[in-house]
Design an enzyme around this catalytic site. Structure first.
Site, PDB file in Angstrom:
ATOM      1  N   GLU A 119       0.834  -1.209   0.000  1.00 45.36           N
ATOM      2  CA  GLU A 119       0.000   0.000   0.000  1.00 45.36           C
ATOM      3  C   GLU A 119       0.862   1.250   0.000  1.00 45.36           C
ATOM      4  OE1 GLU A 119      -3.601  -2.026   2.523  1.00 45.36           O
ATOM      5  OE2 GLU A 119      -1.890  -1.143   3.544  1.00 45.36           O
TER       6      GLU A 119
ATOM      7  N   ASP B 291     -10.722  -9.827   3.987  1.00 46.51           N
ATOM      8  CA  ASP B 291     -11.083 -11.178   4.456  1.00 46.51           C
ATOM      9  C   ASP B 291     -12.265 -11.034   5.395  1.00 46.51           C
ATOM     10  OD1 ASP B 291      -8.426 -10.178   6.126  1.00 46.51           O
ATOM     11  OD2 ASP B 291     -10.017 -10.947   7.414  1.00 46.51           O
TER      12      ASP B 291
HETATM   13  N1  SAH Z   1      -1.318 -12.910   7.682  1.00 52.36           N
HETATM   14  C1  SAH Z   1      -0.935 -11.592   7.268  1.00 52.36           C
HETATM   15  C2  SAH Z   1      -0.736 -10.781   8.493  1.00 52.36           C
HETATM   16  C3  SAH Z   1      -0.662  -9.298   8.228  1.00 52.36           C
HETATM   17  S1  SAH Z   1      -1.319  -8.500   9.559  1.00 52.36           S
HETATM   18  C4  SAH Z   1       0.283 -11.696   6.378  1.00 52.36           C
HETATM   19  O1  SAH Z   1       0.643 -12.807   6.065  1.00 52.36           O
HETATM   20  O2  SAH Z   1       0.879 -10.681   5.968  1.00 52.36           O
HETATM   21  C5  SAH Z   1      -2.802  -7.957   8.859  1.00 52.36           C
HETATM   22  C6  SAH Z   1      -2.854  -6.504   8.561  1.00 52.36           C
HETATM   23  O3  SAH Z   1      -4.069  -6.250   7.891  1.00 52.36           O
HETATM   24  C7  SAH Z   1      -2.851  -5.653   9.795  1.00 52.36           C
HETATM   25  O4  SAH Z   1      -2.170  -4.477   9.528  1.00 52.36           O
HETATM   26  C8  SAH Z   1      -4.348  -5.425  10.077  1.00 52.36           C
HETATM   27  O5  SAH Z   1      -4.606  -4.079  10.370  1.00 52.36           O
HETATM   28  C9  SAH Z   1      -5.076  -5.803   8.789  1.00 52.36           C
HETATM   29  N2  SAH Z   1      -6.061  -6.895   8.855  1.00 52.36           N
HETATM   30  C10 SAH Z   1      -6.656  -7.422   7.762  1.00 52.36           C
HETATM   31  N3  SAH Z   1      -7.479  -8.439   8.095  1.00 52.36           N
HETATM   32  C11 SAH Z   1      -7.413  -8.561   9.445  1.00 52.36           C
HETATM   33  C12 SAH Z   1      -8.015  -9.474  10.371  1.00 52.36           C
HETATM   34  N4  SAH Z   1      -8.836 -10.443   9.975  1.00 52.36           N
HETATM   35  N5  SAH Z   1      -7.715  -9.326  11.683  1.00 52.36           N
HETATM   36  C13 SAH Z   1      -6.859  -8.365  12.085  1.00 52.36           C
HETATM   37  N6  SAH Z   1      -6.242  -7.496  11.249  1.00 52.36           N
HETATM   38  C14 SAH Z   1      -6.509  -7.581   9.931  1.00 52.36           C
END
Ligand code: SAH
Length: 231
Positions: free
Chosen positions: A13, A200
């Protein structure tokens, strides 16, 4: 001259926003890279919040103290919680709450100790402009406005998602930074607004194509909305 901060949580982003800035220069503070330059003639500081509430709070404080920004706009992704908040939809936050904050029984569940509240509102006029920009940039995309909740967990199970919906039925979406930045902006009296593309449903399938979605959909959304906000 007014200075706008554009904050995102993911590299994809930030890269999309930097691609719109013709003249950015890098300044390192507190292990973070702040990109100072212009976007549509407006002075802008773009930065990664980093993931999680503490990291995001530090980034926001540096933006205000060191870079003298007078508004902060967050663009990123979130998990949809409320029924009908689906992948690809956009959420503009009216307020933020920390779903993992619990100083009970001394303070009510979710209340931020010594603030007498469990949520911080975003700035009304700036959020209005952000929502209008999102609608101009992404015509036909479903836009929701309301409560977004933050916590230091990637919510990725049906059971946790159902639990959050049950205890916080007003929550539209969940993410990991917004409530922290909202609290810092409250402390400094700096207007804050946030837009999140739903990546998601915070359920058992949440991990799936998260990274691909951020790269191919969400980062384009972020850049288009920022562009519409400033043009
Ligand atoms: N599994 C991801 C983790 C990234 S953290 C990866 O492999 O990169 C997720 C980021 O997106 C955070 O900055 C949060 O703000 C946002 N986000 C998106 N979906 C989320 C969810 N289900 N729960 C918490 N944060 C979420």
């Amino acid at each position: 001259m007014p200075r706008l901060a554009i904050v995102s949580a993911m590299h994809e982003e930030l890269a999309a926003v930097l691609a719109l800035m013709p003249d950015e220069s890098r300044q390192a503070v507190a292990g973070r890279e702040f990109w100072v330059g212009h976007l549509h003639g407006q002075e802008v500081v773009a930065v990664l919040s980093r993931i999680g509430k503490v990291a995001a709070a530090t980034t926001a404080a540096v933006l205000v103290e060191r870079f003298g920004v007078d508004r902060i706009v967050f663009t990123g992704v979130a998990g949809g919680l409320a029924p009908g908040v689906e992948v690809g939809h956009v959420v503009v936050a009216d307020a933020f709450l920390q779903h993992d904050l619990d100083a009970s029984p001394i303070f009510p569940r979710y209340e931020v100790p010594l603030y007498g509240t469990d949520r911080f509102a975003t700035d009304g006029p700036l959020s209005e402009r952000l929502a209008a920009a999102a609608q101009r940039a992404l015509p036909g995309t479903r836009l929701h406005r309301g409560l977004v909740i933050s916590g230091d967990r990637f919510v990725s199970t049906d059971s946790e998602s159902r639990h959050l919906q049950a205890v916080l039925p007003q929550a539209l979406a969940v993410e990991m930074e917004g409530a922290a930045i909202a609290q810092v902006c409250h402390d400094y009296g700096v207007p804050f607004a946030a837009v999140r593309t739903v990546s998601d449903r915070a359920d058992d399938a949440a991990h799936g194509d998260f990274t691909r979605f951020v790269r191919e959909v969400a980062s384009r959304h972020s850049a288009a909305i920022v562009q519409a906000l400033l043009s």
